[in-house]
Design a protein around this motif. Structure first.
Motif, PDB file in Angstrom:
ATOM      1  N   VAL A 116       0.845  -1.190   0.000  1.00 16.56           N
ATOM      2  CA  VAL A 116       0.000   0.000   0.000  1.00 16.56           C
ATOM      3  C   VAL A 116       0.877   1.236   0.000  1.00 16.56           C
ATOM      4  O   VAL A 116       2.015   1.213   0.469  1.00 16.56           O
ATOM      5  CB  VAL A 116      -0.975   0.033   1.200  1.00 16.56           C
ATOM      6  N   GLU A 117       0.324   2.308  -0.534  1.00 18.09           N
ATOM      7  CA  GLU A 117       1.025   3.589  -0.583  1.00 18.09           C
ATOM      8  C   GLU A 117       0.401   4.528   0.442  1.00 18.09           C
ATOM      9  O   GLU A 117      -0.644   4.236   1.012  1.00 18.09           O
ATOM     10  CB  GLU A 117       0.890   4.181  -1.988  1.00 18.09           C
ATOM     11  N   ASN A 118       1.053   5.665   0.631  1.00 17.46           N
ATOM     12  CA  ASN A 118       0.530   6.672   1.552  1.00 17.46           C
ATOM     13  C   ASN A 118       0.709   8.028   0.894  1.00 17.46           C
ATOM     14  O   ASN A 118       1.834   8.432   0.594  1.00 17.46           O
ATOM     15  CB  ASN A 118       1.286   6.608   2.878  1.00 17.46           C
ATOM     16  N   VAL A 119      -0.385   8.722   0.649  1.00 13.69           N
ATOM     17  CA  VAL A 119      -0.347  10.016  -0.028  1.00 13.69           C
ATOM     18  C   VAL A 119       0.533  11.011   0.733  1.00 13.69           C
ATOM     19  O   VAL A 119       1.112  11.905   0.132  1.00 13.69           O
ATOM     20  CB  VAL A 119      -1.780  10.557  -0.250  1.00 13.69           C
ATOM     21  N   ASN A 120       0.662  10.833   2.049  1.00 13.35           N
ATOM     22  CA  ASN A 120       1.473  11.738   2.865  1.00 13.35           C
ATOM     23  C   ASN A 120       2.961  11.394   2.862  1.00 13.35           C
ATOM     24  O   ASN A 120       3.773  12.204   3.304  1.00 13.35           O
ATOM     25  CB  ASN A 120       0.965  11.754   4.307  1.00 13.35           C
ATOM     26  N   HIS A 121       3.306  10.190   2.405  1.00 15.74           N
ATOM     27  CA  HIS A 121       4.695   9.740   2.366  1.00 15.74           C
ATOM     28  C   HIS A 121       4.980   9.051   1.030  1.00 15.74           C
ATOM     29  O   HIS A 121       5.169   7.835   0.983  1.00 15.74           O
ATOM     30  CB  HIS A 121       4.982   8.785   3.529  1.00 15.74           C
ATOM     31  N   PRO A 122       4.996   9.811  -0.061  1.00 16.98           N
ATOM     32  CA  PRO A 122       5.209   9.213  -1.383  1.00 16.98           C
ATOM     33  C   PRO A 122       6.535   8.459  -1.451  1.00 16.98           C
ATOM     34  O   PRO A 122       7.536   8.877  -0.877  1.00 16.98           O
ATOM     35  CB  PRO A 122       5.223  10.411  -2.328  1.00 16.98           C
ATOM     36  N   GLY A 123       6.510   7.340  -2.149  1.00 18.93           N
ATOM     37  CA  GLY A 123       7.727   6.558  -2.352  1.00 18.93           C
ATOM     38  C   GLY A 123       8.118   5.698  -1.168  1.00 18.93           C
ATOM     39  O   GLY A 123       9.187   5.092  -1.171  1.00 18.93           O
ATOM     40  N   LYS A 124       7.250   5.612  -0.148  1.00 15.82           N
ATOM     41  CA  LYS A 124       7.535   4.787   1.029  1.00 15.82           C
ATOM     42  C   LYS A 124       6.379   3.811   1.254  1.00 15.82           C
ATOM     43  O   LYS A 124       5.581   3.969   2.180  1.00 15.82           O
ATOM     44  CB  LYS A 124       7.743   5.657   2.263  1.00 15.82           C
ATOM     45  N   PRO A 125       6.277   2.798   0.383  1.00 18.52           N
ATOM     46  CA  PRO A 125       5.172   1.846   0.516  1.00 18.52           C
ATOM     47  C   PRO A 125       5.320   0.968   1.760  1.00 18.52           C
ATOM     48  O   PRO A 125       6.418   0.823   2.297  1.00 18.52           O
ATOM     49  CB  PRO A 125       5.266   1.013  -0.760  1.00 18.52           C
ATOM     50  N   SER A 126       4.205   0.398   2.176  1.00 13.17           N
ATOM     51  CA  SER A 126       4.170  -0.530   3.307  1.00 13.17           C
ATOM     52  C   SER A 126       3.507  -1.818   2.855  1.00 13.17           C
ATOM     53  O   SER A 126       2.786  -1.842   1.859  1.00 13.17           O
ATOM     54  CB  SER A 126       3.360   0.061   4.460  1.00 13.17           C
ATOM     55  N   ALA A 153      -3.321   8.085  -2.680  1.00 11.88           N
ATOM     56  CA  ALA A 153      -2.029   8.045  -3.373  1.00 11.88           C
ATOM     57  C   ALA A 153      -2.183   7.513  -4.793  1.00 11.88           C
ATOM     58  O   ALA A 153      -1.464   7.929  -5.703  1.00 11.88           O
ATOM     59  CB  ALA A 153      -1.029   7.190  -2.592  1.00 11.88           C
ATOM     60  N   LYS A 154      -3.128   6.609  -5.002  1.00 12.23           N
ATOM     61  CA  LYS A 154      -3.347   6.007  -6.316  1.00 12.23           C
ATOM     62  C   LYS A 154      -4.336   6.801  -7.174  1.00 12.23           C
ATOM     63  O   LYS A 154      -4.568   6.459  -8.319  1.00 12.23           O
ATOM     64  CB  LYS A 154      -3.859   4.577  -6.134  1.00 12.23           C
ATOM     65  N   GLY A 155      -4.946   7.831  -6.597  1.00  9.21           N
ATOM     66  CA  GLY A 155      -5.897   8.648  -7.344  1.00  9.21           C
ATOM     67  C   GLY A 155      -7.295   8.065  -7.424  1.00  9.21           C
ATOM     68  O   GLY A 155      -8.137   8.557  -8.169  1.00  9.21           O
ATOM     69  N   GLU A 156      -7.578   7.023  -6.654  1.00 10.08           N
ATOM     70  CA  GLU A 156      -8.895   6.395  -6.669  1.00 10.08           C
ATOM     71  C   GLU A 156      -9.864   7.061  -5.706  1.00 10.08           C
ATOM     72  O   GLU A 156     -11.078   6.895  -5.822  1.00 10.08           O
ATOM     73  CB  GLU A 156      -8.781   4.912  -6.311  1.00 10.08           C
ATOM     74  N   LEU A 157      -9.328   7.787  -4.744  1.00 15.75           N
ATOM     75  CA  LEU A 157     -10.120   8.459  -3.731  1.00 15.75           C
ATOM     76  C   LEU A 157      -9.589   9.879  -3.620  1.00 15.75           C
ATOM     77  O   LEU A 157      -8.392  10.109  -3.758  1.00 15.75           O
ATOM     78  CB  LEU A 157      -9.957   7.729  -2.384  1.00 15.75           C
ATOM     79  N   ALA A 158     -10.483  10.814  -3.379  1.00 17.12           N
ATOM     80  CA  ALA A 158     -10.057  12.211  -3.218  1.00 17.12           C
ATOM     81  C   ALA A 158     -10.748  12.787  -1.994  1.00 17.12           C
ATOM     82  O   ALA A 158     -11.747  12.251  -1.514  1.00 17.12           O
ATOM     83  CB  ALA A 158     -10.406  13.016  -4.462  1.00 17.12           C
ATOM     84  N   ARG A 159     -10.193  13.896  -1.509  1.00 15.16           N
ATOM     85  CA  ARG A 159     -10.770  14.582  -0.355  1.00 15.16           C
ATOM     86  C   ARG A 159     -11.193  15.979  -0.748  1.00 15.16           C
ATOM     87  O   ARG A 159     -10.632  16.570  -1.661  1.00 15.16           O
ATOM     88  CB  ARG A 159      -9.793  14.612   0.812  1.00 15.16           C
ATOM     89  N   THR A 160     -12.174  16.491  -0.040  1.00 16.25           N
ATOM     90  CA  THR A 160     -12.620  17.858  -0.276  1.00 16.25           C
ATOM     91  C   THR A 160     -11.607  18.821   0.345  1.00 16.25           C
ATOM     92  O   THR A 160     -10.842  18.443   1.230  1.00 16.25           O
ATOM     93  CB  THR A 160     -14.014  18.102   0.328  1.00 16.25           C
ATOM     94  N   ALA A 161     -11.630  20.064  -0.089  1.00 14.34           N
ATOM     95  CA  ALA A 161     -10.686  21.058   0.427  1.00 14.34           C
ATOM     96  C   ALA A 161     -11.201  21.715   1.710  1.00 14.34           C
ATOM     97  O   ALA A 161     -10.428  22.307   2.451  1.00 14.34           O
ATOM     98  CB  ALA A 161     -10.428  22.125  -0.626  1.00 14.34           C
TER      99      ALA A 161
END
Length: 105
Positions: free
Chosen positions: A6-16, A78-86
């Motif tokens: 899995v990826e983390n939008v807050n920590h790009p390039g550091k998968p778990s 991180a994958k662009g499948e989910l987004a958040r409101t501003a």
């Protein structure tokens, strides 16, 4: 035990790596809840919506569900499948883009 990356939008390039069965069970529950509405949902609303339909095999009594919702949310963002409101409170919605996970085949 099968794992999924899995990826983390807050920590790009550091998968778990996490338990694949729990991840896929959470994915099914969250996507079910989010797809029932055209309105973005808060984290609390998502959690409330998934608890009745969440796999009791993987999350007995909703145990650890909060952590898994957050991990799933950050991965899909991180994958662009989910987004958040501003605005606040943050609300989340599916973007319509879907990338099958390795565990899904």
């Amino acid at each position: 035990m099968d794992k999924i990356t899995v990826e983390n939008v807050n920590h790009p390039g550091k998968p778990s790596r996490v338990d694949a069965a729990k991840y896929l069970a959470m994915r099914e529950a969250v996507e079910t809840v989010l797809s029932k509405t055209n309105t973005p949902m808060t984290y609390a609303s998502i959690k409330q919506g998934i608890l009745p339909i969440l796999s009791q095999q993987h999350f007995p009594g909703g145990a650890t569900a909060g952590w898994w919702i957050k991990a799933f949310q950050l991965d899909l963002e991180a994958k662009g499948e989910l987004a958040r409101t501003a605005d606040k409170p943050l609300r989340f919605y599916l973007t319509g883009k879907r990338i099958p996970s390795r565990a899904e085949g």
